[in-house]
Scaffold this active site. Structure first.
Site, PDB file in Angstrom:
ATOM      1  N   GLY A  33       0.845  -1.201   0.000  1.00 31.40           N
ATOM      2  CA  GLY A  33       0.000   0.000   0.000  1.00 31.40           C
ATOM      3  C   GLY A  33       0.879   1.249   0.000  1.00 31.40           C
ATOM      4  O   GLY A  33       0.683   2.179  -0.791  1.00 31.40           O
ATOM      5  N   HIS A  34       1.884   1.264   0.916  1.00 30.66           N
ATOM      6  CA  HIS A  34       2.811   2.409   0.944  1.00 30.66           C
ATOM      7  C   HIS A  34       3.550   2.522  -0.387  1.00 30.66           C
ATOM      8  O   HIS A  34       3.768   3.616  -0.903  1.00 30.66           O
ATOM      9  CB  HIS A  34       3.859   2.231   2.051  1.00 30.66           C
ATOM     10  CG  HIS A  34       3.306   2.219   3.435  1.00 30.66           C
ATOM     11  ND1 HIS A  34       3.344   1.106   4.233  1.00 30.66           N
ATOM     12  CD2 HIS A  34       2.700   3.186   4.164  1.00 30.66           C
ATOM     13  CE1 HIS A  34       2.800   1.382   5.409  1.00 30.66           C
ATOM     14  NE2 HIS A  34       2.399   2.639   5.389  1.00 30.66           N
ATOM     15  N   GLY A 150      -3.218   7.402   1.724  1.00 25.21           N
ATOM     16  CA  GLY A 150      -4.081   6.319   1.239  1.00 25.21           C
ATOM     17  C   GLY A 150      -5.534   6.561   1.589  1.00 25.21           C
ATOM     18  O   GLY A 150      -5.857   7.126   2.636  1.00 25.21           O
ATOM     19  N   GLN A 151      -6.407   6.097   0.719  1.00 21.67           N
ATOM     20  CA  GLN A 151      -7.856   6.227   0.932  1.00 21.67           C
ATOM     21  C   GLN A 151      -8.341   5.296   2.052  1.00 21.67           C
ATOM     22  O   GLN A 151      -9.425   5.459   2.577  1.00 21.67           O
ATOM     23  CB  GLN A 151      -8.567   5.956  -0.404  1.00 21.67           C
ATOM     24  CG  GLN A 151     -10.053   5.757  -0.374  1.00 21.67           C
ATOM     25  CD  GLN A 151     -10.818   7.028   0.010  1.00 21.67           C
ATOM     26  OE1 GLN A 151     -10.337   8.135  -0.206  1.00 21.67           O
ATOM     27  NE2 GLN A 151     -11.987   6.847   0.603  1.00 21.67           N
ATOM     28  N   VAL A 179      -5.016  -0.525  -1.454  1.00 19.76           N
ATOM     29  CA  VAL A 179      -4.417  -1.739  -2.027  1.00 19.76           C
ATOM     30  C   VAL A 179      -4.858  -2.911  -1.146  1.00 19.76           C
ATOM     31  O   VAL A 179      -4.833  -2.812   0.083  1.00 19.76           O
ATOM     32  CB  VAL A 179      -2.875  -1.641  -2.074  1.00 19.76           C
ATOM     33  CG1 VAL A 179      -2.271  -2.900  -2.652  1.00 19.76           C
ATOM     34  CG2 VAL A 179      -2.459  -0.421  -2.889  1.00 19.76           C
TER      35      VAL A 179
END
Ligand code: PAF
Length: 521
Positions: A33-34, A150-151, A179
């Site tokens: 994700g990062h 991130g969402q 993600v």
């Protein structure tokens, strides 16, 4: 890549950087994700900084500050491989200074209660004050052109957007899609705490959200009650899950919604065993909008038309709208340069674009003016000769932009131009800045002219004319050409139209459909 461990070191390094800086704030324990945020930052900026700092101010007394995973060496390797230029990893004392020792002496930032006290804020008092304080410090120190979040942490994202707006902090905030693992579980550094069995059960969070989204999309279920109930029904099937909340809110204001009119966010927080996880899905009642901007000659209209065709969306051919008005002005025997006369005609000219999806080839939309089909008529040399003069008039742009926005209300459009992502559809789901070097565009122009059997000027002459046009487009008063901060730049030098299209389809899948695959249970 520089590892910067102190504020002074960071400041010294920062002064030496030129060009745009992309900041990815993290607490380390980096995962895919990062990395998706880092890759986006790498794509958009000249310099990328990742901050790695487990921020004590955002942990409550009974939370996992001590246990939070700290893996700096491994994180640094991942950052180096992703092309990061600098990691900022200070100690708390260094970042906050000596007042960190006495919390009552430290200046902190308080986001508005309307945003901070809902959702997670009810269960994590003070958490968002800690987040707002550290993000304010990081942005003030690094002065990024863009910062990436991130969402998944949707409440954090909404608060940071407001923070940057209200405190005039530099740069834009770019929200990036969640993600997920193959089973749908949203990636989080805290997933490390889960046992194998808990990890399997944790996927039910997303399954519940997806099921609600499915009902929203296929059966038109709009009410908070039904959507929230659907999620709870799933959560109840997993003994390890202890829900904290399931709520339907507006994704920007976080106001609770009784039903979704245009957009809503279904958010969940739950303990899975002893690990607290959050997740969300955004539900839109309109189809997506894709905005494609860029300089003249970058191939925007060809690509936009083909993309619309492939995705079954309307190609909102803004150029055709200006042509349609020009045709109307000429058909009324009016001088296209006479701004007052054109303004008088504007309210009488109703332009309609209708998608034509027959066959395998992309067709431009059919154009109607006051119900008269003018698709062919707007392409005559007379219209071509006058369209720039009409399109340059402020009142004309205003009126046609309003009509374009009207199309946007129903969504489902691909539009190209120079101010689509910045002005016409600032909330477009996907913004592309399609560009190519001046030389490349000059070469393409030569090829076009040659294929039309027209005289072909020297490359250098065409390049000069293109540069002048770029300068004019980006400095004009009305609707200047500007890349939206959250637009993804696609440079088309050495790419065929097919390759550009492949790239845009990939971006569409990553940014608009991300996570939707696991949706239909
Ligand atoms: O999302 C996070 O990892 C943190 O809340 C952030 C934004 C890095 C602030 O500490």
């Amino acid at each position: 890549m520089r590892l910067l461990k102190t504020v002074v070191g960071l400041q010294c390094w920062r002064e030496k950087q030129s060009g745009s800086i992309g900041l990815v704030p993290t607490m380390g324990a980096l995962h895919a994700g990062h990395l998706s945020l880092i890759h986006r930052a790498r794509r958009d900026n000249d310099v990328v900084v990742v901050s790695i700092f487990v921020n004590p101010l955002q942990f409550g007394p009974n939370e996992d500050l001590e246990a939070y995973p700290r893996t700096l060496d491994q994180d640094a390797d991942l950052c180096a491989a992703a092309g990061v230029d600098g990691i900022f990893a200070p100690t708390a004392l260094d970042l906050y200074g000596p007042n960190f020792r006495d919390k009552d002496a430290l200046v902190t930032v308080l986001p508005p209660p309307g945003l901070a006290n809902r959702l997670c804020g009810q269960y994590r008092p003070g958490h968002f004050n800690g987040v707002a304080t550290v993000v304010t410090k990081l942005i003030s120190l690094i002065r990024p052109r863009r910062s990436y979040f991130g969402q998944k942490d949707a409440q954090q994202l909404a608060i940071i957007r407001r923070l940057v707006q209200d405190l005039n902090l530099p740069g834009a905030i770019i929200g990036c899609p969640i993600v997920r693992e193959a089973n749908g579980l949203a990636l989080s550094s805290r997933n490390q705490y889960l046992s194998e069995q808990e990890r399997r059960q944790a996927a039910i969070l997303y399954r519940g959200l997806s099921s609600a989204k499915h009902k929203f999309q296929t059966s038109g279920v709009r009410s908070q009650q039904s959507l929230v109930r659907t999620v709870f029904q799933h959560l109840e099937t997993a003994p390890a899950i202890d829900p904290q909340y399931v709520e339907l809110v507006h994704p920007h204001t976080l106001e609770p919604l009784a039903e979704i009119k245009t957009i809503g966010m279904l958010a969940v927080a739950a303990f899975v065993g002893t690990t607290r996880l959050i997740d969300n899905v955004v539900l839109r009642s309109r189809r997506p909008i894709i905005a494609i901007d860029g300089p003249a000659g970058a191939g925007k209209s060809t690509v936009a038309r083909q993309l619309a065709h492939q995705l079954g969306l309307l190609y909102l051919d803004t150029g055709a709208m200006y042509r349609a008005l020009t045709w109307y002005v000429l058909s009324q025997g009016c001088d296209p340069q006479d701004e007052v006369a054109v303004a008088d005609l504007l309210p009488k000219c109703e332009i309609q674009l209708v998608a034509t999806q027959s066959g395998t080839e992309p067709h431009p939309p059919e154009v109607f003016v006051n119900n008269i089909a003018v698709t062919q008529a707007i392409r005559t040399p007379e219209v071509t000769a006058q369209v720039s003069a009409v399109a340059a008039q402020g009142i004309v742009r205003q009126a046609l932009v309003a009509q374009q926005m009207q199309y946007g209300q129903a969504g489902g459009v691909v539009a190209d131009g120079r101010d689509i992502g910045t002005h016409v559809f600032p909330d477009a789901e996907l913004k592309i800045f399609l560009t190519a070097s001046v030389e490349e565009r000059a070469r393409r122009r030569q090829q076009d002219l040659a294929s039309q059997q027209q005289p072909v000027p020297e490359l250098i002459e065409l390049a000069k004319a293109i540069s002048e046009r770029d300068h004019k487009d980006s400095t004009r008063e009305i609707s200047p050409l500007r890349q939206a901060d959250d637009a993804i730049e696609v440079v088309t030098d050495a790419l065929t139209v097919e390759k550009v299209l492949d790239k845009l389809l990939m971006l569409y899948h990553e940014n608009v459909l991300a996570g939707d695959e696991a949706e239909n249970e």
